[in-house]
Design a protein around this motif. Sequence first.
Motif, short mmCIF file in Angstrom:
data_model
loop_
_atom_site.label_atom_id
_atom_site.label_comp_id
_atom_site.label_asym_id
_atom_site.label_seq_id
_atom_site.Cartn_x
_atom_site.Cartn_y
_atom_site.Cartn_z
N ARG A 105 2.90 8.57 9.78
CA ARG A 105 2.08 9.78 9.58
C ARG A 105 2.41 10.45 8.25
NH1 ARG A 105 6.07 10.92 13.19
NH2 ARG A 105 7.50 12.63 12.66
N GLU A 106 1.44 11.17 7.74
CA GLU A 106 1.66 11.96 6.52
C GLU A 106 2.56 13.14 6.86
OE1 GLU A 106 -1.02 13.80 2.85
OE2 GLU A 106 -1.95 13.21 4.75
N GLY A 112 6.81 11.72 3.00
CA GLY A 112 5.48 11.80 3.60
C GLY A 112 4.34 11.73 2.63
N LEU A 113 4.64 11.46 1.35
CA LEU A 113 3.60 11.34 0.32
C LEU A 113 3.02 9.92 0.39
CD1 LEU A 113 2.19 12.79 -2.07
CD2 LEU A 113 4.01 11.89 -3.54
N LEU A 114 2.05 9.73 1.28
CA LEU A 114 1.52 8.39 1.51
C LEU A 114 0.74 7.87 0.30
CD1 LEU A 114 0.31 8.73 5.22
CD2 LEU A 114 2.57 8.13 4.34
#
Length: 244
Positions: A105-106, A112-114
């Motif tokens: 997940r973002e 979390g920087l997809l």
Amino acid sequence: MRARIKAAALALLFTSPALAEGCRDLSHLGDSYTVCTVENPSTLNLWLRDNDDQVVGEFFSLREMLAEEGKTLTFAMNGGMYHEDRRAVGLFISSFQEQARLVTREGPGNFGLLPNGVYCVEDGTARVIESRKFAAKPPACRIATQSGPMLVIDGALHPRFTPQSTSRKRRNGVGVDGKGRSHFVISNGIVRFHDMATLFRDVLDSPNALFLDGTVSRLFSKQLGRSDVGPRMGPIIGQALPSQ
């Protein structure tokens, strides 16, 4: 003519000292980096806890633990992001045992920087794999660490990176080149994501590369006589060889 020039350029690239086994310093876009290259990924390992279930945390502790096993640490660096108690933030696999789950997940922060990704060693082969591709078809990794963001994705830089960014930090990461060599990189000063990513893509021939951490980045290199001090680490990745 263009084909011959391209072939000559590639030949020069593959014989470049930047791609040789071992650790060396190099300069890229005016910034200093140290690159440690490993040809045989079966010599790599990922550590978090020792035989007494205590967090290893330091290079000297890791060296002592390996010495008891008849091994010598040749190089190591912090191997991914971690919580305050030093547990890995994302996927962590050591000796085929999953100790922390994959996160797709973002979220906040660099992790979390997809797209983010996983460095995985399976069957003597090393790969950097985007996390959602990994989730869709999980390989049987002997070791694996998840971090983020990806620096290079299938030859393209992460879409959020710009050469004008004002975010400059000490950073480390890993990429795998076209010949399967793993390149572990740490900046020796503060650098932009963009500039570090171009080092992997343009100099180290790595179509996929992964950011491991920043600010707390540390390196041990027996070859260079280097053992960085700093905050206690969580996951540590490195190369251990039989002692002679």
